[in-house]
Design a protein around this motif. Sequence first.
Motif, PDB file in Angstrom:
ATOM      1  N   THR A  29       0.837  -1.194   0.000  1.00 18.77           N
ATOM      2  CA  THR A  29       0.000   0.000   0.000  1.00 18.77           C
ATOM      3  C   THR A  29       0.875   1.248   0.000  1.00 18.77           C
ATOM      4  N   SER A  30       0.326   2.347  -0.473  1.00 16.30           N
ATOM      5  CA  SER A  30       1.077   3.598  -0.620  1.00 16.30           C
ATOM      6  C   SER A  30       0.526   4.633   0.344  1.00 16.30           C
ATOM      7  N   ASP A  31       1.396   5.198   1.179  1.00 14.30           N
ATOM      8  CA  ASP A  31       0.964   6.088   2.259  1.00 14.30           C
ATOM      9  C   ASP A  31       1.642   7.452   2.135  1.00 14.30           C
ATOM     10  N   VAL A  32       0.858   8.477   1.776  1.00 10.90           N
ATOM     11  CA  VAL A  32       1.373   9.838   1.738  1.00 10.90           C
ATOM     12  C   VAL A  32       0.674  10.726   2.754  1.00 10.90           C
ATOM     13  N   GLY A  33      -0.439  10.228   3.315  1.00  8.14           N
ATOM     14  CA  GLY A  33      -1.144  10.987   4.339  1.00  8.14           C
ATOM     15  C   GLY A  33      -1.955  10.073   5.247  1.00  8.14           C
ATOM     16  N   LYS A  49       3.649   2.093   7.898  1.00 14.29           N
ATOM     17  CA  LYS A  49       4.245   3.186   7.122  1.00 14.29           C
ATOM     18  C   LYS A  49       5.696   3.319   7.559  1.00 14.29           C
ATOM     19  N   PRO A  50       6.640   3.066   6.676  1.00 16.50           N
ATOM     20  CA  PRO A  50       8.051   3.072   7.069  1.00 16.50           C
ATOM     21  C   PRO A  50       8.604   4.468   7.360  1.00 16.50           C
ATOM     22  N   THR A  51       9.770   4.492   7.984  1.00 15.32           N
ATOM     23  CA  THR A  51      10.537   5.722   8.139  1.00 15.32           C
ATOM     24  C   THR A  51      10.710   6.386   6.773  1.00 15.32           C
ATOM     25  N   GLY A  52      10.574   7.697   6.723  1.00 19.65           N
ATOM     26  CA  GLY A  52      10.696   8.422   5.464  1.00 19.65           C
ATOM     27  C   GLY A  52      11.966   8.092   4.707  1.00 19.65           C
ATOM     28  N   GLY A  53      11.827   7.745   3.434  1.00 19.46           N
ATOM     29  CA  GLY A  53      12.970   7.455   2.587  1.00 19.46           C
ATOM     30  C   GLY A  53      13.471   6.030   2.651  1.00 19.46           C
ATOM     31  N   SER A  54      12.828   5.171   3.458  1.00 23.29           N
ATOM     32  CA  SER A  54      13.309   3.790   3.608  1.00 23.29           C
ATOM     33  C   SER A  54      12.993   2.920   2.398  1.00 23.29           C
ATOM     34  N   HIS A  68      11.723  15.974  -2.228  1.00 21.05           N
ATOM     35  CA  HIS A  68      11.611  15.473  -0.854  1.00 21.05           C
ATOM     36  C   HIS A  68      10.298  14.728  -0.638  1.00 21.05           C
ATOM     37  N   ILE A  69       9.381  14.860  -1.571  1.00 27.26           N
ATOM     38  CA  ILE A  69       8.089  14.197  -1.436  1.00 27.26           C
ATOM     39  C   ILE A  69       8.256  12.685  -1.350  1.00 27.26           C
ATOM     40  N   GLN A  70       9.352  12.159  -1.927  1.00 26.51           N
ATOM     41  CA  GLN A  70       9.564  10.716  -1.894  1.00 26.51           C
ATOM     42  C   GLN A  70       9.831  10.215  -0.478  1.00 26.51           C
ATOM     43  N   ARG A  71      10.184  11.114   0.433  1.00 27.19           N
ATOM     44  CA  ARG A  71      10.368  10.723   1.827  1.00 27.19           C
ATOM     45  C   ARG A  71       9.034  10.726   2.575  1.00 27.19           C
ATOM     46  N   TYR A  72       8.110  11.575   2.140  1.00 23.26           N
ATOM     47  CA  TYR A  72       6.799  11.625   2.777  1.00 23.26           C
ATOM     48  C   TYR A  72       5.895  10.498   2.282  1.00 23.26           C
ATOM     49  N   CYS A  73       6.016  10.175   1.005  1.00 26.27           N
ATOM     50  CA  CYS A  73       5.201   9.110   0.418  1.00 26.27           C
ATOM     51  C   CYS A  73       5.979   7.805   0.499  1.00 26.27           C
ATOM     52  N   GLN A 288      -4.366  13.399  11.851  1.00 25.62           N
ATOM     53  CA  GLN A 288      -3.940  12.411  12.829  1.00 25.62           C
ATOM     54  C   GLN A 288      -2.997  11.370  12.223  1.00 25.62           C
ATOM     55  N   THR A 289      -3.160  11.084  10.946  1.00 23.67           N
ATOM     56  CA  THR A 289      -2.248  10.167  10.266  1.00 23.67           C
ATOM     57  C   THR A 289      -1.203  10.912   9.445  1.00 23.67           C
ATOM     58  N   SER A 290      -1.607  11.969   8.744  1.00 17.23           N
ATOM     59  CA  SER A 290      -0.712  12.622   7.789  1.00 17.23           C
ATOM     60  C   SER A 290       0.481  13.299   8.452  1.00 17.23           C
ATOM     61  N   ILE A 291       0.331  13.742   9.687  1.00 12.07           N
ATOM     62  CA  ILE A 291       1.443  14.435  10.352  1.00 12.07           C
ATOM     63  C   ILE A 291       2.677  13.546  10.423  1.00 12.07           C
ATOM     64  N   PHE A 292       2.486  12.241  10.559  1.00 14.51           N
ATOM     65  CA  PHE A 292       3.639  11.344  10.690  1.00 14.51           C
ATOM     66  C   PHE A 292       4.336  11.115   9.360  1.00 14.51           C
ATOM     67  N   ASN A 293       3.652  11.375   8.227  1.00 16.15           N
ATOM     68  CA  ASN A 293       4.336  11.371   6.936  1.00 16.15           C
ATOM     69  C   ASN A 293       5.305  12.536   6.863  1.00 16.15           C
ATOM     70  N   ALA A 294       4.830  13.710   7.256  1.00 18.73           N
ATOM     71  CA  ALA A 294       5.685  14.893   7.227  1.00 18.73           C
ATOM     72  C   ALA A 294       6.825  14.784   8.235  1.00 18.73           C
ATOM     73  N   MET A 295       6.587  14.110   9.362  1.00 18.62           N
ATOM     74  CA  MET A 295       7.623  13.929  10.379  1.00 18.62           C
ATOM     75  C   MET A 295       8.578  12.789  10.027  1.00 18.62           C
ATOM     76  N   GLU A 296       8.209  11.986   9.022  1.00 20.90           N
ATOM     77  CA  GLU A 296       8.999  10.845   8.540  1.00 20.90           C
ATOM     78  C   GLU A 296       9.150   9.747   9.585  1.00 20.90           C
TER      79      GLU A 296
END
Length: 356
Positions: A29-33, A49-54, A68-73, A288-296
Amino acid sequence: PPRKRRTPGGSSGGAGAAVASRMVPLAVTSDVGGSTRIPSLYNGLFGHKPTGGSVSNEGCIPACGDSHIQRYCQLGPTARHAEDLWPLLCTLAKPASVEGWGNPGSVKLKGMRVYVCEQPFTMLGLRSAHTPALVNAQKHIVNALGELGCEVVVLSRQDLPKHLVTGAGAFEIWSAMMDGATPEAFHDTINPAIDGHKAGGHGLVSELIRSFVGAPRSHSMPAAALALLEKGVALAPKHNAALIAKGALVQRQLEELIGPRAVMICPSLPNPAPRHAEPLLRVLDSGQTSIFNAMELPVTAVPVPFLTTSGDSSCAGLPLGVQVVASRGQDHRTVAVAMALEAAGAAASPSPLYLG
C-alpha cells in the motif's frame, strides 16, 4: 469493511478490502497521508508506514521524482497478521534501510516505555468527536502493553509539541510541508483528465459534486479534493513557510520525547469507517495520520480483535484500532509491538463478516 455503505478508506482502500476479505494474504500500500493506516483501521488490518525514505518509490505512478516528497510518500505492507509485515517490509525497503534497522525479535517489551496520547491532536471543534468505541479500543491495547511489562506514561496535551495540538496544526503542517516538497502541483500531475479544458475532463469543483452524486468522473473524490486544497494552500506562501518551520520543530520535539527505545500509542482517527464521501466533510481528521508522513516517523497500524458493539448504533460492527509510533529508523520497534500484541491475543484482524 463489513458494511457496503462504509468506505474501506484510501487511497489504498482496494488493497485493504482485498486483504480483509481474504482475496489475498497481504498487499503493498502507498501512504502519503495515511493511505496504509486508514484502510488498516477501516478494514481491521495490520499496516506499516516506514521511516521516510526507507522504501524507493521508483516505478510508482505518479512519479515522485527527486523531490523530498519521496520521503513523505512511502510504500509499505498491509496484512492480516503482524508477523507478515516484517518480511514484506524488508523485501520492499532499500538495502541500507534494512541494514540500519534492528530485528523485531530482539526488542524487549518488558520495561520499554510506552507514551500514550489519549485524544486526537486536532482540537475538538475542528475535528470529529472521538468515538467511545475507539477510546475503549486504545485502552484495551494500552492495558495489554502494561500486562506485557511496558512502562505506560499517559501524556497530556501540554506534554506534546505546542504546534502539533494547537488548532488544526497537524493537518496544516502536513499540508504546507507537502506543498513545499512537491515539484509540481498535484493538479498538474494528474492532468489532463481533471482539467476542464483538456481531454474532456471536469473541473475540480465539478469533480467533487460528481463524487457526491455518483456521476461519472475522471478522478476519485480524494484526488480532486487534494488538488483543490492545494490551490488554496498556495495562496499563502508566507504562512506556509512558517508552518514548514514549525514542522521541523515538531519533528525534533517528537523524537526528543519518544527517544530511540520507546513508542507512542495514539488514535489512528477519531472515528471508524464512515459512510462513503463523508471523509470530505472530515478532512481535518486526517491530520492524525498525515502528520507522521511529514515527520517521517515509522508507524504501525494495529487492529483490536473485536468490532464496535450494537450499543454504538452509528457505527455498529466496524473494525477498530490504534497507531504505534517510534523515532526514525525504529521500524522494527513498532512492528515488534504489533507482533507482541498479536501473540498475546490483544491485537488481531477480525474474521470477515459481511453485515450488509
